[in-house]
Design a protein around this motif. Structure first.
Motif, PDB file in Angstrom:
ATOM      1  N   SER A 320      -1.160   3.167  10.839  1.00 13.24           N
ATOM      2  CA  SER A 320      -0.595   1.916  11.085  1.00 13.24           C
ATOM      3  C   SER A 320      -0.459   1.663  12.906  1.00 13.24           C
ATOM      4  CB  SER A 320       0.605   1.498  10.403  1.00 13.24           C
ATOM      5  OG  SER A 320       1.375   2.335  10.712  1.00 13.24           O
ATOM      6  N   GLY A 321      -0.847   2.702  13.615  1.00 14.82           N
ATOM      7  CA  GLY A 321      -0.735   2.737  14.967  1.00 14.82           C
ATOM      8  C   GLY A 321       0.817   3.114  15.618  1.00 14.82           C
ATOM      9  N   ILE A 322       1.426   4.142  14.619  1.00 14.83           N
ATOM     10  CA  ILE A 322       2.788   4.673  15.124  1.00 14.83           C
ATOM     11  C   ILE A 322       2.599   5.064  16.365  1.00 14.83           C
ATOM     12  CG2 ILE A 322       4.277   6.306  14.436  1.00 14.83           C
ATOM     13  CD1 ILE A 322       3.992   5.678  11.551  1.00 14.83           C
ATOM     14  N   LYS A 323       1.382   5.687  16.854  1.00 13.14           N
ATOM     15  CA  LYS A 323       1.331   6.340  17.980  1.00 13.14           C
ATOM     16  C   LYS A 323       1.451   5.842  19.273  1.00 13.14           C
ATOM     17  CE  LYS A 323      -3.684   5.546  18.112  1.00 13.14           C
ATOM     18  NZ  LYS A 323      -5.205   5.784  17.860  1.00 13.14           N
ATOM     19  N   ARG A 324       1.605   4.194  19.086  1.00 10.72           N
ATOM     20  CA  ARG A 324       1.826   3.547  20.234  1.00 10.72           C
ATOM     21  C   ARG A 324       3.333   3.577  20.598  1.00 10.72           C
ATOM     22  NH1 ARG A 324      -1.788  -0.461  17.075  1.00 10.72           N
ATOM     23  NH2 ARG A 324      -3.780   0.179  17.718  1.00 10.72           N
ATOM     24  N   GLY A 325       3.980   3.894  19.629  1.00 11.64           N
ATOM     25  CA  GLY A 325       5.570   3.815  19.814  1.00 11.64           C
ATOM     26  C   GLY A 325       6.261   2.552  19.710  1.00 11.64           C
ATOM     27  N   LEU A 326       5.600   1.481  19.270  1.00 12.92           N
ATOM     28  CA  LEU A 326       6.340   0.375  19.184  1.00 12.92           C
ATOM     29  C   LEU A 326       6.751  -0.058  17.622  1.00 12.92           C
ATOM     30  CD1 LEU A 326       3.824  -1.624  21.271  1.00 12.92           C
ATOM     31  CD2 LEU A 326       5.997  -0.646  21.913  1.00 12.92           C
ATOM     32  N   THR A 327       5.780   0.230  16.754  1.00 11.60           N
ATOM     33  CA  THR A 327       6.026  -0.248  15.194  1.00 11.60           C
ATOM     34  C   THR A 327       5.164   0.671  14.310  1.00 11.60           C
ATOM     35  OG1 THR A 327       6.738  -2.263  13.734  1.00 11.60           O
ATOM     36  CG2 THR A 327       4.696  -2.172  15.324  1.00 11.60           C
ATOM     37  N   GLY A 328       5.304   0.336  13.173  1.00 11.53           N
ATOM     38  CA  GLY A 328       4.623   1.186  12.217  1.00 11.53           C
ATOM     39  C   GLY A 328       4.982   0.692  10.805  1.00 11.53           C
ATOM     40  N   GLU A 329       4.205   1.231   9.751  1.00 11.36           N
ATOM     41  CA  GLU A 329       4.357   0.978   8.393  1.00 11.36           C
ATOM     42  C   GLU A 329       4.098   2.188   7.608  1.00 11.36           C
ATOM     43  OE1 GLU A 329       2.435  -3.530   8.886  1.00 11.36           O
ATOM     44  OE2 GLU A 329       1.392  -2.263   7.842  1.00 11.36           O
ATOM     45  N   LEU A 330       4.473   2.092   6.406  1.00 14.80           N
ATOM     46  CA  LEU A 330       4.102   3.321   5.314  1.00 14.80           C
ATOM     47  C   LEU A 330       3.550   2.483   4.200  1.00 14.80           C
ATOM     48  CD1 LEU A 330       6.857   2.972   3.767  1.00 14.80           C
ATOM     49  CD2 LEU A 330       7.537   4.785   4.859  1.00 14.80           C
ATOM     50  N   LEU A 331       3.100   3.221   3.273  1.00 11.90           N
ATOM     51  CA  LEU A 331       2.546   2.828   2.091  1.00 11.90           C
ATOM     52  C   LEU A 331       3.570   3.380   0.864  1.00 11.90           C
ATOM     53  CD1 LEU A 331       0.246   1.831   0.064  1.00 11.90           C
ATOM     54  CD2 LEU A 331      -0.594   4.325   0.013  1.00 11.90           C
ATOM     55  N   LEU A 332       3.478   2.468  -0.098  1.00 14.19           N
ATOM     56  CA  LEU A 332       4.791   2.725  -1.209  1.00 14.19           C
ATOM     57  C   LEU A 332       4.113   2.622  -2.372  1.00 14.19           C
ATOM     58  CD1 LEU A 332       7.668   0.866   0.346  1.00 14.19           C
ATOM     59  CD2 LEU A 332       7.632   3.358   0.133  1.00 14.19           C
ATOM     60  N   GLU A 334       4.820   2.398  -6.330  1.00 19.69           N
ATOM     61  CA  GLU A 334       5.712   2.155  -7.005  1.00 19.69           C
ATOM     62  C   GLU A 334       5.248   1.808  -8.663  1.00 19.69           C
ATOM     63  OE1 GLU A 334       8.790  -0.177  -5.215  1.00 19.69           O
ATOM     64  OE2 GLU A 334       8.929   1.152  -3.554  1.00 19.69           O
ATOM     65  N   PRO A 335       5.877   2.234  -9.471  1.00 23.28           N
ATOM     66  CA  PRO A 335       5.477   1.864 -10.984  1.00 23.28           C
ATOM     67  C   PRO A 335       4.917   0.660 -11.091  1.00 23.28           C
ATOM     68  CG  PRO A 335       7.702   2.956 -11.054  1.00 23.28           C
ATOM     69  CD  PRO A 335       7.564   2.693  -9.606  1.00 23.28           C
ATOM     70  N   ASP A 336       5.230  -0.480 -10.241  1.00 24.16           N
ATOM     71  CA  ASP A 336       4.560  -1.699 -10.738  1.00 24.16           C
ATOM     72  C   ASP A 336       3.504  -2.037  -9.504  1.00 24.16           C
ATOM     73  OD1 ASP A 336       6.423  -1.820  -8.422  1.00 24.16           O
ATOM     74  OD2 ASP A 336       7.329  -4.007  -9.234  1.00 24.16           O
ATOM     75  N   GLY A 337       3.312  -1.012  -8.654  1.00 22.75           N
ATOM     76  CA  GLY A 337       2.020  -1.638  -7.831  1.00 22.75           C
ATOM     77  C   GLY A 337       2.039  -0.915  -6.390  1.00 22.75           C
ATOM     78  N   LEU A 338       1.158  -1.267  -5.414  1.00 26.31           N
ATOM     79  CA  LEU A 338       1.398  -0.740  -4.106  1.00 26.31           C
ATOM     80  C   LEU A 338       1.677  -1.671  -3.204  1.00 26.31           C
ATOM     81  CD1 LEU A 338      -2.461   0.384  -4.671  1.00 26.31           C
ATOM     82  CD2 LEU A 338      -0.590   2.045  -4.581  1.00 26.31           C
ATOM     83  N   TYR A 339       2.655  -1.190  -2.310  1.00 30.31           N
ATOM     84  CA  TYR A 339       3.363  -1.854  -1.284  1.00 30.31           C
ATOM     85  C   TYR A 339       3.241  -1.287   0.056  1.00 30.31           C
ATOM     86  CZ  TYR A 339       5.569  -4.066  -5.304  1.00 30.31           C
ATOM     87  OH  TYR A 339       5.946  -4.821  -6.483  1.00 30.31           O
ATOM     88  N   VAL A 340       3.176  -2.115   1.199  1.00 30.64           N
ATOM     89  CA  VAL A 340       3.207  -1.983   2.528  1.00 30.64           C
ATOM     90  C   VAL A 340       4.724  -1.908   3.087  1.00 30.64           C
ATOM     91  CG1 VAL A 340       2.630  -2.294   5.074  1.00 30.64           C
ATOM     92  CG2 VAL A 340       0.873  -2.734   3.132  1.00 30.64           C
ATOM     93  N   GLY A 341       5.298  -0.942   3.385  1.00 32.85           N
ATOM     94  CA  GLY A 341       6.608  -0.889   3.834  1.00 32.85           C
ATOM     95  C   GLY A 341       6.749  -1.067   5.458  1.00 32.85           C
ATOM     96  N   LYS A 342       7.493  -2.093   5.909  1.00 39.20           N
ATOM     97  CA  LYS A 342       7.671  -2.371   7.234  1.00 39.20           C
ATOM     98  C   LYS A 342       9.160  -1.869   7.839  1.00 39.20           C
ATOM     99  CE  LYS A 342       4.792  -6.120   6.581  1.00 39.20           C
ATOM    100  NZ  LYS A 342       3.669  -6.380   6.953  1.00 39.20           N
ATOM    101  N   LEU A 343       9.151  -1.699   9.121  1.00 42.53           N
ATOM    102  CA  LEU A 343      10.228  -0.958   9.753  1.00 42.53           C
ATOM    103  C   LEU A 343      11.501  -1.736   9.575  1.00 42.53           C
ATOM    104  CD1 LEU A 343      10.621   1.431  11.662  1.00 42.53           C
ATOM    105  CD2 LEU A 343      10.014  -0.049  13.527  1.00 42.53           C
ATOM    106  N   ASP A 344      11.522  -3.267   9.298  1.00 39.87           N
ATOM    107  CA  ASP A 344      12.756  -3.813   9.044  1.00 39.87           C
ATOM    108  C   ASP A 344      13.099  -3.756   7.420  1.00 39.87           C
ATOM    109  OD1 ASP A 344      10.852  -5.554   7.566  1.00 39.87           O
ATOM    110  OD2 ASP A 344      11.406  -7.058   9.030  1.00 39.87           O
ATOM    111  N   GLY A 345      12.481  -2.890   6.623  1.00 38.17           N
ATOM    112  CA  GLY A 345      12.676  -2.836   5.136  1.00 38.17           C
ATOM    113  C   GLY A 345      12.070  -3.772   4.372  1.00 38.17           C
TER     114      GLY A 345
END
Ligand code: ZN
Length: 354
Positions: A320-332, A334-345
């Motif tokens: 998600s472009g973490i290499k730019r040093g500004l922001t990024g995301e992760l993949l979650l 979970e039992p009920d599906g696939l989510y994108v997790g952002k830096l603010d939670g």
């Protein structure tokens, strides 16, 4: 912006970066000698070392606010498949941006405010490229090393998968190294590949990591698998073994046959064909999913604006472009599906582009 203000800003920024290169700190790097261990730091530009007997169990070493929790265990190569995993967090291409790694893991309950594992029996997957570009590679590696142990104690797991930048650094291709680590080489009189050799704590751990892992019905790796691997009937073990056996090569000619294929541009850490021409067809993706008995392939390496799905979410891109040093995301996962997790939670459902 007025030109004079712009010039003043550029001047201040360049003065700051100069300052950092002369007074920065880095480490520890822990070398295992036959009777003693030796920890090396750069503290405010100075070489610092501390020698101690090999620890019986665990030992914390620290200088100039840079610490590491060491273990005397020899890192074992992890399995390639895991079933019945309750939840998975996956992040990629950290590229020396420790604060974003730490921030994302904390925001989604993988670690607590002290940086300790709080994900229980969940699994954390890092799909490669912790090394290069940014200035906090060492901090990122020690955090993951420590989480690896804490996770196993809790019944969870940390999968640090190898990316092309791990392969490059371990093999002495230092083109993308942050300037700071070139200074580390000069101050410690040690090359970076030496500081990650198999006789170091982090090097031994890194060099026993795999290039892929299958968790439940999801395959994780850095670049992607080319359809020819499925057509040739290769197994995950075949690919991982060929790759890891030739992880550190004396010279490129020592990689031959399949061992060469898995380290070249269509191999698992360099392949970009899910996103760029010549692009894999939908049939190719289905062939891969059927052959490896998975429903999704999760990859990093090719940077996207967001964590997002391709081919109807059969392929999920998590660089998600973490290499730019500004922001990024992760993949979650979970039992009920696939989510994108952002830096603010915040969490959003994973969306598919096509
Ligand atoms: Zn990469």
């Amino acid at each position: 912006m007025k030109l004079s203000l712009y010039i003043a800003l550029v001047f201040i920024l360049s003065a700051c970066s100069e300052n950092q290169s002369t007074t920065y700190s880095d480490g520890p790097y822990v070398l295992k000698h036959s009777d003693t261990w030796e920890a090396l730091w750069v503290c405010n530009g100075q070489n610092k070392r501390f020698e101690f007997p090999p620890p019986d169990t665990r030992k914390r070493v620290e200088k100039c606010n840079l610490s590491a929790e060491l273990s005397n265990e020899i890192a074992n190569r992890p399995q390639l498949t895991y079933d019945n995993v309750s939840r998975i967090a996956a992040i990629s291409d950290i590229h020396g941006q420790y604060h974003l790694l730490e921030g994302l893991l904390r925001a989604h309950g993988v670690i607590d405010t002290e940086g300790n594992w709080r994900y229980g029996t969940g699994h954390l997957v890092i799909t490669g490229d912790v090394f290069d570009r940014g200035p906090t590679v060492t901090e990122s590696l020690w955090m993951l090393y420590q989480l690896d142990k804490q996770a196993r104690d809790a019944g969870g797991f940390v999968h640090l998968l190898l990316g092309n930048h791990e392969v490059m650094v371990l093999n002495g291709d230092l083109r993308y190294l942050h300037e700071k680590y070139k200074q580390t080489e000069r101050v410690l009189h040690q090359s970076i590949p030496n500081l990650f050799s198999k006789t170091t704590v982090l090097g031994q751990w890194l060099q026993s990591r795999n290039v892929l892992v299958k968790i439940n019905n999801i395959l994780f790796l850095h670049g992607g698998l080319h359809v020819s691997l499925a057509q040739q009937g290769k197994t995950l073990a075949d690919i991982n073994q060929a790759f890891t056996q030739r992880l550190v090569a004396k010279d490129k000619s020592s990689r031959t046959g399949f061992g060469q294929f898995v380290h070249n541009s269509e191999g698992p850490v360099w392949y970009r064909g899910y996103f760029r021409e010549p692009r894999a067809s939908t049939d190719d993706i289905d062939t891969l999913l059927t052959h490896f008995a998975v429903t999704h392939i999760v990859v990093g390496h090719t940077t996207q604006e967001h964590v997002m799905g391709f081919y109807d979410n059969k392929v999920i891109a998590i660089d998600s472009g973490i290499k730019r040093g500004l922001t990024g995301e992760l993949l979650l996962v979970e039992p009920d599906g696939l989510y994108v997790g952002k830096l603010d939670g915040e969490k959003a459902m994973l969306s598919s582009t096509n």
